[in-house]
Enzyme design. Structure first.
Site, PDB file in Angstrom:
ATOM      1  N   THR A 122       0.853  -1.340   0.149  1.00 32.69           N
ATOM      2  CA  THR A 122       0.045  -0.042  -0.182  1.00 32.69           C
ATOM      3  C   THR A 122       0.715   1.329   0.031  1.00 32.69           C
ATOM      4  O   THR A 122       0.569   2.217  -0.540  1.00 32.69           O
ATOM      5  CB  THR A 122      -1.061  -0.078   1.221  1.00 32.69           C
ATOM      6  OG1 THR A 122      -1.796  -1.192   1.201  1.00 32.69           O
ATOM      7  CG2 THR A 122      -1.809   1.199   1.334  1.00 32.69           C
TER       8      THR A 122
ATOM      9  N   SER B 127       1.335  -7.542  -0.941  1.00 35.94           N
ATOM     10  CA  SER B 127       2.143  -8.412  -0.335  1.00 35.94           C
ATOM     11  C   SER B 127       1.324  -9.931   0.169  1.00 35.94           C
ATOM     12  O   SER B 127       1.703 -10.902   0.472  1.00 35.94           O
ATOM     13  CB  SER B 127       2.676  -8.132   1.040  1.00 35.94           C
ATOM     14  OG  SER B 127       1.741  -7.975   2.012  1.00 35.94           O
TER      15      SER B 127
ATOM     16  N   THR C 221       1.649  -4.295   4.230  1.00 34.95           N
ATOM     17  CA  THR C 221       1.104  -4.800   5.540  1.00 34.95           C
ATOM     18  C   THR C 221       0.964  -6.221   5.848  1.00 34.95           C
ATOM     19  O   THR C 221       0.978  -6.582   6.812  1.00 34.95           O
ATOM     20  CB  THR C 221       0.397  -3.830   6.284  1.00 34.95           C
ATOM     21  OG1 THR C 221      -0.767  -4.081   5.763  1.00 34.95           O
ATOM     22  CG2 THR C 221       0.952  -2.458   6.182  1.00 34.95           C
ATOM     23  N   ASP C 222       0.392  -6.849   4.811  1.00 32.08           N
ATOM     24  CA  ASP C 222      -0.506  -8.044   5.032  1.00 32.08           C
ATOM     25  C   ASP C 222       0.241  -9.186   5.461  1.00 32.08           C
ATOM     26  O   ASP C 222       0.018  -9.844   6.078  1.00 32.08           O
ATOM     27  CB  ASP C 222      -1.537  -8.221   3.913  1.00 32.08           C
ATOM     28  CG  ASP C 222      -2.494  -7.331   3.828  1.00 32.08           C
ATOM     29  OD1 ASP C 222      -2.843  -6.667   4.665  1.00 32.08           O
ATOM     30  OD2 ASP C 222      -3.167  -7.454   2.672  1.00 32.08           O
TER      31      ASP C 222
HETATM   32  C1  SIN Z   1      -0.271  -5.298   1.076  1.00 28.70           C
HETATM   33  O1  SIN Z   1       0.006  -6.243   1.761  1.00 28.70           O
HETATM   34  O2  SIN Z   1       0.439  -5.355   0.116  1.00 28.70           O
HETATM   35  C2  SIN Z   1      -1.608  -4.490   0.802  1.00 28.70           C
HETATM   36  C3  SIN Z   1      -2.045  -3.950   2.120  1.00 28.70           C
HETATM   37  C4  SIN Z   1      -1.160  -3.139   2.741  1.00 28.70           C
HETATM   38  O3  SIN Z   1       0.107  -2.899   2.431  1.00 28.70           O
HETATM   39  O4  SIN Z   1      -1.686  -2.484   3.913  1.00 28.70           O
END
Ligand code: SIN
Length: 326
Positions: free
Chosen positions: A16, A70, A103-104
């Site tokens: 993100t 991710s 973050t995932d």
């Molecule tokens: C991801 O994990 O690539 C998408 C979600 C995020 O980064 O919050």
């Protein structure tokens, strides 16, 4: 101007923090992994204040290692990322590596890197919960904070910096799907904070003992990594899926047990059958705080304080290193 003789290298992998939505007001429906790492780095330096002087001493270099959401992270990208970290950290003029990541699955990548890197220099991962073009994007602030931590931290360690918090890779978990401070380190707590470019380590935080599972150079090709799955205990847990996984060739099973690693009697029977078929079993807990405390009622190896997803990473590396030592 004085030459900058130390570098921090920023590796982009997507997420993100590199995401874009249709409008600056739309923070939830967006596409991750759209902007390149040099543009992300520029937006961190465009924040209204100058770099703190300690950061001014470093040359910043960037490399796009991957560009993905991710949730789609895979073993091939992990191997490539670990090799790029090793390449840069081996250079005498590189002080630290910063990685931008979604973050995932960030906690899985951070833990994986912590288990395979041998460098005495820090790796700092960072991320964002809002896309890069959102009116109040958190990515630039988080990246700036990660750079401050990287510039002032000495020694080994893989860290996550986001929302003004510093977490250790061993303990951190994403605990909220949308909140800006989406990460937590459970009962151990965060390692420190960063506010106004000032890094404050918590005196009470003690980093875990260094554990090293496997050298980056020994990681087999992604296609040769063993198949390891996570199964969860719950009401009316059945043995059918475990028998099917064993039949299909699974090599390792992590049980996200209830409470202190308890497992439904019927599910346990299928796990014993799996063990007889040489499938490695580890028991963790589905509780998101605390750790399984082993006792005589545990019939399978327990995972200590690792969450189910990190137990899976540890088991993957264990199975691969057992194969290499035979
Ligand atoms: C991801 O994990 O690539 C998408 C979600 C995020 O980064 O919050």
């Amino acid at each position: 101007m004085q030459a900058k003789n130390q570098k921090i290298v920023v590796l982009g992998t997507g997420g993100t923090i590199a995401g874009e939505s249709k409008s600056a007001n739309e923070g939830l429906t967006y596409k991750a992994a759209q902007r390149g790492i040099s543009e992300i780095l520029r937006s961190a330096s465009d924040l209204n204040s100058q770099w703190p002087t300690f950061l001014d001493d470093f040359q910043l270099e960037s490399e796009q290692v991957a560009q993905l959401d991710s949730k789609d992270m895979d073993f091939g990208t992990w191997i490539h990322l670990a090799k790029r970290c090793e390449h840069w950290l081996d250079m005498v003029d590189v002080s630290a590596v910063v990685i931008t990541h979604g973050t995932d699955t960030l906690e899985e990548t951070a833990f994986f890197l912590s288990q395979v890197m041998t460098s005495n220099k820090p790796i700092v991962l960072t991320c964002a919960m809002r896309p890069a073009n959102f009116k109040d994007a958190d990515g630039p602030r988080n990246l700036r904070a990660a750079l401050c931590v990287a510039a002032t931290t000495k020694g080994r360690g893989t860290w996550l910096v986001a929302a003004g918090e510093i977490h250790h890779s061993q303990y951190v978990q994403k605990v909220h799907p949308t909140r800006l401070n989406a990460f937590d380190s459970g009962e151990i707590g965060m390692a420190g904070r960063i506010a106004n470019d000032q890094v404050q380590w918590h005196e009470t935080f003690v980093p875990p003992a260094f554990t090293h599972s496997m050298a980056v150079s020994q990681l087999p090709d992604a296609a040769s990594w063993p198949w390891v799955e996570i199964v969860m205990n719950h009401v009316n847990a059945l043995p059918l899926h475990i028998d099917a996984l064993v039949q299909a060739g699974v090599k390792g099973l992590v049980v996200a047990g209830t409470g202190n690693g308890s497992i439904h009697t019927k599910m346990k029977e299928s796990l014993f059958r799996a063990q007889q078929s040489h499938v490695e079993i580890r028991v963790s807990t589905r509780c998101n705080q605390g750790s399984v405390i082993p006792n005589e009622r545990h019939e399978f190896e327990t995972a200590g304080g690792l969450s189910p997803v990190k137990t899976r990473v540890a088991l993957l590396l264990d199975i691969m290193s057992q194969h290499q030592s035979h």
